[in-house]
Scaffold this active site. Sequence first.
Site, PDB file in Angstrom:
ATOM      1  N   HIS A  24       0.817  -1.224   0.000  1.00 27.88           N
ATOM      2  CA  HIS A  24       0.000   0.000   0.000  1.00 27.88           C
ATOM      3  C   HIS A  24       0.851   1.275   0.000  1.00 27.88           C
ATOM      4  CE1 HIS A  24       0.505  -0.402   4.368  1.00 27.88           C
ATOM      5  NE2 HIS A  24      -0.317  -1.422   4.421  1.00 27.88           N
ATOM      6  N   HIS A  78      -3.820  -8.084  16.030  1.00 26.49           N
ATOM      7  CA  HIS A  78      -4.013  -6.975  15.092  1.00 26.49           C
ATOM      8  C   HIS A  78      -4.907  -7.467  13.962  1.00 26.49           C
ATOM      9  CE1 HIS A  78      -3.388  -3.559  12.622  1.00 26.49           C
ATOM     10  NE2 HIS A  78      -2.295  -3.948  11.987  1.00 26.49           N
ATOM     11  N   GLU A  80      -5.605  -6.023  10.954  1.00 28.88           N
ATOM     12  CA  GLU A  80      -5.316  -5.678   9.557  1.00 28.88           C
ATOM     13  C   GLU A  80      -5.245  -6.970   8.742  1.00 28.88           C
ATOM     14  OE1 GLU A  80      -2.463  -2.563   7.089  1.00 28.88           O
ATOM     15  OE2 GLU A  80      -1.915  -3.157   9.129  1.00 28.88           O
ATOM     16  N   ASP A  82      -3.540  -8.382   6.476  1.00 28.30           N
ATOM     17  CA  ASP A  82      -2.359  -9.225   6.259  1.00 28.30           C
ATOM     18  C   ASP A  82      -2.082 -10.130   7.458  1.00 28.30           C
ATOM     19  OD1 ASP A  82      -1.820  -6.739   7.494  1.00 28.30           O
ATOM     20  OD2 ASP A  82       0.311  -6.896   7.081  1.00 28.30           O
ATOM     21  N   HIS A 145      -0.248   0.290  14.868  1.00 25.09           N
ATOM     22  CA  HIS A 145      -0.622   1.533  14.209  1.00 25.09           C
ATOM     23  C   HIS A 145      -2.109   1.584  13.888  1.00 25.09           C
ATOM     24  CE1 HIS A 145      -0.502  -0.332  10.012  1.00 25.09           C
ATOM     25  NE2 HIS A 145      -0.126  -1.264  10.825  1.00 25.09           N
ATOM     26  N   ASP A 164       2.681  -5.502  14.678  1.00 26.63           N
ATOM     27  CA  ASP A 164       3.425  -4.772  13.649  1.00 26.63           C
ATOM     28  C   ASP A 164       4.595  -3.967  14.206  1.00 26.63           C
ATOM     29  OD1 ASP A 164       2.228  -5.639  11.359  1.00 26.63           O
ATOM     30  OD2 ASP A 164       0.874  -3.950  11.128  1.00 26.63           O
ATOM     31  N   TYR A 191      10.854   0.630   7.984  1.00 25.54           N
ATOM     32  CA  TYR A 191       9.520   0.273   8.485  1.00 25.54           C
ATOM     33  C   TYR A 191       9.032   1.331   9.477  1.00 25.54           C
ATOM     34  CZ  TYR A 191       5.853  -2.945  10.083  1.00 25.54           C
ATOM     35  OH  TYR A 191       4.653  -3.532  10.383  1.00 25.54           O
ATOM     36  N   HIS A 224       6.084  -9.111  10.995  1.00 24.55           N
ATOM     37  CA  HIS A 224       6.811  -9.011   9.723  1.00 24.55           C
ATOM     38  C   HIS A 224       8.304  -9.089  10.019  1.00 24.55           C
ATOM     39  CE1 HIS A 224       3.371  -7.809   7.271  1.00 24.55           C
ATOM     40  NE2 HIS A 224       3.075  -6.850   8.142  1.00 24.55           N
TER      41      HIS A 224
END
Length: 399
Positions: A24, A78, A80, A82, A145, A164, A191, A224
């Site tokens: 993104h 989280h 999100e 992914d 975030h 994250d 990052y 990640h």
Amino acid sequence: MKPVQIAKGVYDVGVIDWTIRDFHGYSTHMGTSYNAFLVLGEKTVLIDTVKKNFADQFLRNIAGIVDPSEIDVVISNHTEMDHSGSLPHVMNLIGRDKPIYCSNMGKKNLSRHFVDAFNLQEIREGEDLVLGDKTYSFIETRMLHWPDSMFTYLKEDKILFSSDAFGQHYAGHEQFDDRVGEKIMFHAKKYFANILLLYAPLILKLIDKVIKMGLDIRMICPDHGVMWRKPSSIIDAYTRWSRQEELDDKAVVVYDTMWHSTEQMGLSIADGLHAEGIDVRPMKLREHDRSDIMTEVCDARAIVVGSPTLNNGIFPTVADFLTYMKGLKPQNRIGAAFGSFGWSGESVKILEKELAGMKFNMVAPGLKHQYVPDNDAIERCVAFGRQIAAAVKASGNHS
């Protein structure tokens, strides 16, 4: 990627995305990974899942350790996509009645992401969840975030599953920081600069809270990139980056150009900065991704932005970068503007207004030149670079 045992009975069962090059709007030259963790004990616990299109590989990874149907509990740090995209696949396999523990906002988000009804259980900060012979505690990390974000701490193994935070978009077979070496810090900085810089004040409060809690953290496992077996290195880096005070004697000259006039100005300004001992990075916007530029901005004292005037405004790539940087809210920076023009010449004032609006300490007035820079104009650009260098030396660490 096959499952890797990171501690006794604790496995990374995530997947590597070798080919992704844009996350993104963030350039992922090295790909990324979606980490998820399986904890075996009297109860089998899965912490996070992976992106939806890797669900089959993810389930094969789990099956390489234990029959997925034996998973008793899922923890979602989280929501999100992914990290939650494979959740329906997992729940269809292990049973929809099994609990998914998440934050209050996580519960709201998961119920909105997925129309299927899950057994969502809210867990609160400071609450211990005893699952057989393992104890899990939770730290809310709202807006790091996303509003739902939280950390999970496995007490017996002293592992912090950090969602994250402390991550990197890095694909590789070396799954620990001490195997990759110092080069991993560049990816960690990138990052941070592109995802977490906006939340720097919250990160400082979180680090202070974790210190006061007295947690013994032997390993940090983000969702990640690599896992940190030397957690102090990344915690210290996050503290330094978040303070935005210990900046380097460094300038980033960001520009785009039409017929190379603005480029000549920018490179000459860079020459002036270099002549004064400033580490300078000239970065043309159509040759450097904005996320790579923000990585350099992360620890730079001065941001110098140049644009030709186009249609009484600034060049589109420059406008794009300014919008992107403004959203990440770098603080304590010196700003300067320059540009070339044909007949109207509005770009420099527009750039100055944008940088001043970000509360940069402006080196004013900005520098502009009509048409192709001659020798005198080049000398003025070099002198402007020297002026910016003086401001760098007079500020921050030199005050």
